[in-house]
Design an enzyme around this catalytic site. Structure first.
Site, mmCIF file in Angstrom:
data_model
loop_
_atom_site.group_PDB
_atom_site.id
_atom_site.type_symbol
_atom_site.label_atom_id
_atom_site.label_comp_id
_atom_site.label_asym_id
_atom_site.label_seq_id
_atom_site.Cartn_x
_atom_site.Cartn_y
_atom_site.Cartn_z
ATOM 1 N N CYS A 1 48.068 39.048 47.528
ATOM 2 C CA CYS A 1 46.784 39.717 47.708
ATOM 3 C C CYS A 1 46.166 39.856 46.328
ATOM 4 O O CYS A 1 46.436 39.064 45.436
ATOM 5 C CB CYS A 1 46.962 41.066 48.410
ATOM 6 N N SER A 2 45.353 40.852 46.110
ATOM 7 C CA SER A 2 44.640 40.960 44.840
ATOM 8 C C SER A 2 45.542 41.372 43.678
ATOM 9 O O SER A 2 45.230 41.099 42.519
ATOM 10 C CB SER A 2 43.482 41.963 44.963
#
Length: 239
Positions: free
Chosen positions: A10-11
């Site tokens: 994810c980020s």
């Protein structure tokens, strides 16, 4: 390598689906300078920060995401863990996309409130369409991530869900439509995720079935054709 069933990011985090979570050496991972922290629940999550993409690319070179047979692994896990793993895998990848679109719309609202860019201008409207696109076409994003999770053809899966968003079909549904004399409910599929998920789950089973029974010489066009032929009408009528 053999313990990694699936890897995504994810980020800020690397997200490992492992065959055996007990083999994770948490303290050793936390001692790596680039690692901010390690979280373990359904997935083993290694928190990296802003450099997560670069680390992900390097790790992908070291492991082969071969898709270890997950049937026995799923039998060992509780149903709640399996469902949570599915939800994370489907929704996590497009969070940056949704965040980008949502923040753009918020920025436009702020510019309008400050009197810098009026919401009546065509420039504002064009940019607002850009910000709205990740939300409007959310079913397509969900179709892609669900197909990847189910390990089926993502382009055919997206095509099945895209049929639900076709403008002319939406117009027909609004006017009242019959399919073999069965009425189809007038539903706006834009912005929605659950019809897309159900659509792709059905498609995944049909793809596997037709791959088994189809002769190899016609498989490349027969399987997608038959899958779409069945998936889209059932989604419209039932799912």
């Amino acid at each position: 390598d053999e313990n990694v069933e699936h890897l995504e990011h994810c980020s800020t985090r690397l997200r490992f689906n492992l065959v055996d979570n007990s083999k994770v050496k948490v303290k050793d991972l936390e001692n790596i300078p680039e690692v901010i922290g390690v979280k373990q629940n359904v997935q083993c999550q290694v928190i990296i920060g802003n450099a997560v993409i670069e680390v992900y690319d390097e790790i992908k070179k070291l492991i082969s995401d071969k898709g270890v047979n997950t049937i026995n692994n799923k039998q060992k896990r509780k149903i709640g863990a399996v469902l949570l793993d599915f939800v994370i895998s489907v929704f996590q990848p497009f969070i940056p996309d949704k965040t980008g679109g949502g923040n753009l719309k918020s920025l436009l609202m702020l510019l309008n409130m400050l009197g810098i860019l009026s919401n009546t201008t065509q420039t504002y409207k064009v940019l607002n369409f850009v910000g709205d696109a990740p939300l409007y076409f959310l079913p397509l994003l969900v179709a892609f991530t669900t197909a990847n999770k189910m390990k089926v053809n993502p382009l055919v899966a997206v095509s099945a869900v895209a049929a639900l968003l076709t403008p002319n079909l939406a117009k027909m549904l609004g006017e009242g439509t019959l399919f073999f004399n069965i009425p189809i409910q007038n539903i706006n599929y834009a912005y929605q995720v659950f019809p897309a998920i159900l659509c792709v789950l059905l498609y995944s089973q049909l793809e596997k079935f037709f791959n088994k029974i189809s002769p190899k010489v016609i498989r490349s066009f027969f399987v997608p054709m038959m899958s779409l032929l069945i998936t889209v009408p059932i989604t419209l009528l039932v799912l």
